[in-house]
Write a protein that holds these residues in place. Sequence first.
Motif, PDB file in Angstrom:
ATOM      1  N   LEU A  74      41.588  31.388  46.537  1.00 29.45           N
ATOM      2  CA  LEU A  74      41.351  32.473  47.502  1.00 29.45           C
ATOM      3  C   LEU A  74      41.264  33.807  46.768  1.00 29.45           C
ATOM      4  O   LEU A  74      40.365  34.622  47.015  1.00 29.45           O
ATOM      5  N   LEU A  75      42.193  34.022  45.839  1.00 31.09           N
ATOM      6  CA  LEU A  75      42.210  35.273  45.073  1.00 31.09           C
ATOM      7  C   LEU A  75      40.897  35.449  44.314  1.00 31.09           C
ATOM      8  O   LEU A  75      40.303  36.530  44.305  1.00 31.09           O
ATOM      9  N   LYS A  76      40.417  34.358  43.720  1.00 34.84           N
ATOM     10  CA  LYS A  76      39.181  34.418  42.936  1.00 34.84           C
ATOM     11  C   LYS A  76      37.974  34.710  43.843  1.00 34.84           C
ATOM     12  O   LYS A  76      37.150  35.571  43.520  1.00 34.84           O
ATOM     13  N   VAL A  77      37.880  34.013  44.967  1.00 32.54           N
ATOM     14  CA  VAL A  77      36.746  34.248  45.881  1.00 32.54           C
ATOM     15  C   VAL A  77      36.734  35.701  46.337  1.00 32.54           C
ATOM     16  O   VAL A  77      35.686  36.355  46.353  1.00 32.54           O
ATOM     17  N   ILE A  78      37.904  36.198  46.727  1.00 29.79           N
ATOM     18  CA  ILE A  78      37.956  37.544  47.304  1.00 29.79           C
ATOM     19  C   ILE A  78      37.669  38.606  46.234  1.00 29.79           C
ATOM     20  O   ILE A  78      36.900  39.531  46.465  1.00 29.79           O
ATOM     21  N   ARG A  79      38.256  38.453  45.056  1.00 26.54           N
ATOM     22  CA  ARG A  79      38.095  39.497  44.041  1.00 26.54           C
ATOM     23  C   ARG A  79      36.774  39.367  43.284  1.00 26.54           C
ATOM     24  O   ARG A  79      36.192  40.359  42.870  1.00 26.54           O
ATOM     25  N   GLU A  80      36.286  38.105  43.079  1.00 30.48           N
ATOM     26  CA  GLU A  80      35.089  37.918  42.242  1.00 30.48           C
ATOM     27  C   GLU A  80      33.846  37.530  43.042  1.00 30.48           C
ATOM     28  O   GLU A  80      32.749  37.496  42.506  1.00 30.48           O
ATOM     29  N   GLY A  81      34.048  37.204  44.316  1.00 34.91           N
ATOM     30  CA  GLY A  81      32.908  36.880  45.176  1.00 34.91           C
ATOM     31  C   GLY A  81      32.630  35.392  45.290  1.00 34.91           C
ATOM     32  O   GLY A  81      33.106  34.591  44.490  1.00 34.91           O
ATOM     33  N   GLY A  82      31.844  35.028  46.315  1.00 38.84           N
ATOM     34  CA  GLY A  82      31.542  33.629  46.583  1.00 38.84           C
ATOM     35  C   GLY A  82      30.860  32.939  45.414  1.00 38.84           C
ATOM     36  O   GLY A  82      31.152  31.779  45.101  1.00 38.84           O
ATOM     37  N   ALA A  83      29.944  33.658  44.746  1.00 41.06           N
ATOM     38  CA  ALA A  83      29.172  33.052  43.657  1.00 41.06           C
ATOM     39  C   ALA A  83      30.080  32.576  42.519  1.00 41.06           C
ATOM     40  O   ALA A  83      29.749  31.613  41.822  1.00 41.06           O
ATOM     41  N   ALA A  84      31.249  33.209  42.362  1.00 40.20           N
ATOM     42  CA  ALA A  84      32.166  32.854  41.274  1.00 40.20           C
ATOM     43  C   ALA A  84      32.757  31.461  41.467  1.00 40.20           C
ATOM     44  O   ALA A  84      33.259  30.859  40.514  1.00 40.20           O
ATOM     45  N   VAL A  85      32.726  30.948  42.711  1.00 44.02           N
ATOM     46  CA  VAL A  85      33.273  29.616  42.964  1.00 44.02           C
ATOM     47  C   VAL A  85      32.210  28.692  43.581  1.00 44.02           C
ATOM     48  O   VAL A  85      32.532  27.709  44.246  1.00 44.02           O
ATOM     49  N   THR A  92      30.614  38.901  49.083  1.00 42.31           N
ATOM     50  CA  THR A  92      30.538  39.813  47.941  1.00 42.31           C
ATOM     51  C   THR A  92      31.915  39.992  47.281  1.00 42.31           C
ATOM     52  O   THR A  92      32.933  39.769  47.926  1.00 42.31           O
ATOM     53  N   PRO A  93      31.951  40.387  46.019  1.00 40.59           N
ATOM     54  CA  PRO A  93      33.250  40.602  45.348  1.00 40.59           C
ATOM     55  C   PRO A  93      33.957  41.855  45.873  1.00 40.59           C
ATOM     56  O   PRO A  93      33.307  42.872  46.113  1.00 40.59           O
ATOM     57  N   PHE A  94      35.278  41.764  46.039  1.00 45.95           N
ATOM     58  CA  PHE A  94      36.050  42.913  46.518  1.00 45.95           C
ATOM     59  C   PHE A  94      37.060  43.405  45.478  1.00 45.95           C
ATOM     60  O   PHE A  94      37.967  44.154  45.803  1.00 45.95           O
ATOM     61  N   GLY A  95      36.886  42.980  44.232  1.00 49.65           N
ATOM     62  CA  GLY A  95      37.803  43.395  43.174  1.00 49.65           C
ATOM     63  C   GLY A  95      37.820  44.900  42.954  1.00 49.65           C
ATOM     64  O   GLY A  95      38.795  45.454  42.454  1.00 49.65           O
ATOM     65  N   HIS A  96      36.745  45.566  43.349  1.00 54.71           N
ATOM     66  CA  HIS A  96      36.668  47.019  43.176  1.00 54.71           C
ATOM     67  C   HIS A  96      37.447  47.759  44.261  1.00 54.71           C
ATOM     68  O   HIS A  96      37.875  48.881  44.054  1.00 54.71           O
ATOM     69  N   SER A  97      37.606  47.132  45.448  1.00 57.12           N
ATOM     70  CA  SER A  97      38.288  47.842  46.537  1.00 57.12           C
ATOM     71  C   SER A  97      39.688  47.302  46.813  1.00 57.12           C
ATOM     72  O   SER A  97      40.478  47.964  47.483  1.00 57.12           O
ATOM     73  N   LEU A  98      40.015  46.123  46.274  1.00 57.14           N
ATOM     74  CA  LEU A  98      41.350  45.546  46.475  1.00 57.14           C
ATOM     75  C   LEU A  98      41.943  45.186  45.114  1.00 57.14           C
ATOM     76  O   LEU A  98      41.333  44.417  44.370  1.00 57.14           O
ATOM     77  N   ASP A  99      43.140  45.728  44.812  1.00 57.32           N
ATOM     78  CA  ASP A  99      43.782  45.279  43.574  1.00 57.32           C
ATOM     79  C   ASP A  99      44.470  43.937  43.863  1.00 57.32           C
ATOM     80  O   ASP A  99      44.410  43.423  44.984  1.00 57.32           O
ATOM     81  N   GLU A 100      45.142  43.364  42.864  1.00 57.80           N
ATOM     82  CA  GLU A 100      45.681  42.018  43.057  1.00 57.80           C
ATOM     83  C   GLU A 100      46.728  41.981  44.167  1.00 57.80           C
ATOM     84  O   GLU A 100      46.737  41.065  44.998  1.00 57.80           O
ATOM     85  N   ALA A 101      47.626  42.976  44.216  1.00 62.14           N
ATOM     86  CA  ALA A 101      48.675  42.993  45.249  1.00 62.14           C
ATOM     87  C   ALA A 101      48.061  43.128  46.639  1.00 62.14           C
ATOM     88  O   ALA A 101      48.490  42.451  47.589  1.00 62.14           O
TER      89      ALA A 101
END
Length: 114
Positions: A74-85, A92-101
Amino acid sequence: MRSLPLLIAAALVFGAGQASAADAAAGEARFKQLCGTCHGNTGQGDGPAAAGLPVKPRNFADAGWQASIDDATLLKVIREGGAAVGKSPMMTPFGHSLDEAQTRDVIAYIRSLD
Ligand code: HEC
């Protein structure tokens, strides 16, 4: 926004009693802000933009799906986007708007939906 009270009531019912180190309430607010357009505010895959997507978001309340996916994925999909998995790049990736916490808060909210 006639259905807003209903959505809030549903969120309260589904969110009740889910204690966790991550903050599901904070995650819920972020989910509604960033994800609800496609996923729907309660994660049912019924956001206003969902109809126009080639691959529809699933219903996060599906217990079978909840059991089939771990938090790391889940963490990977949300931060890196659907294509990453291997899923749709419309997720789309949300790593730019959401940090890990913050992402873990959102995951806590998603976990409260089953
Ligand atoms: C532009 C529309 C859109 C937005 C905004 C969006 N998603 Fe998605 N998301 C999708 C689509 C479409 C899929 C389905 C991908 C697939 O099944 O190939 C998806 C899939 C997912 C999955 C994987 C579910 C599965 O089938 O295993 C997760 C988890 C997820 N999204 C979380 C989020 C979160 C959290 C946010 C907000 C931070 C978000 N999404 C924002 C469109 C979106």
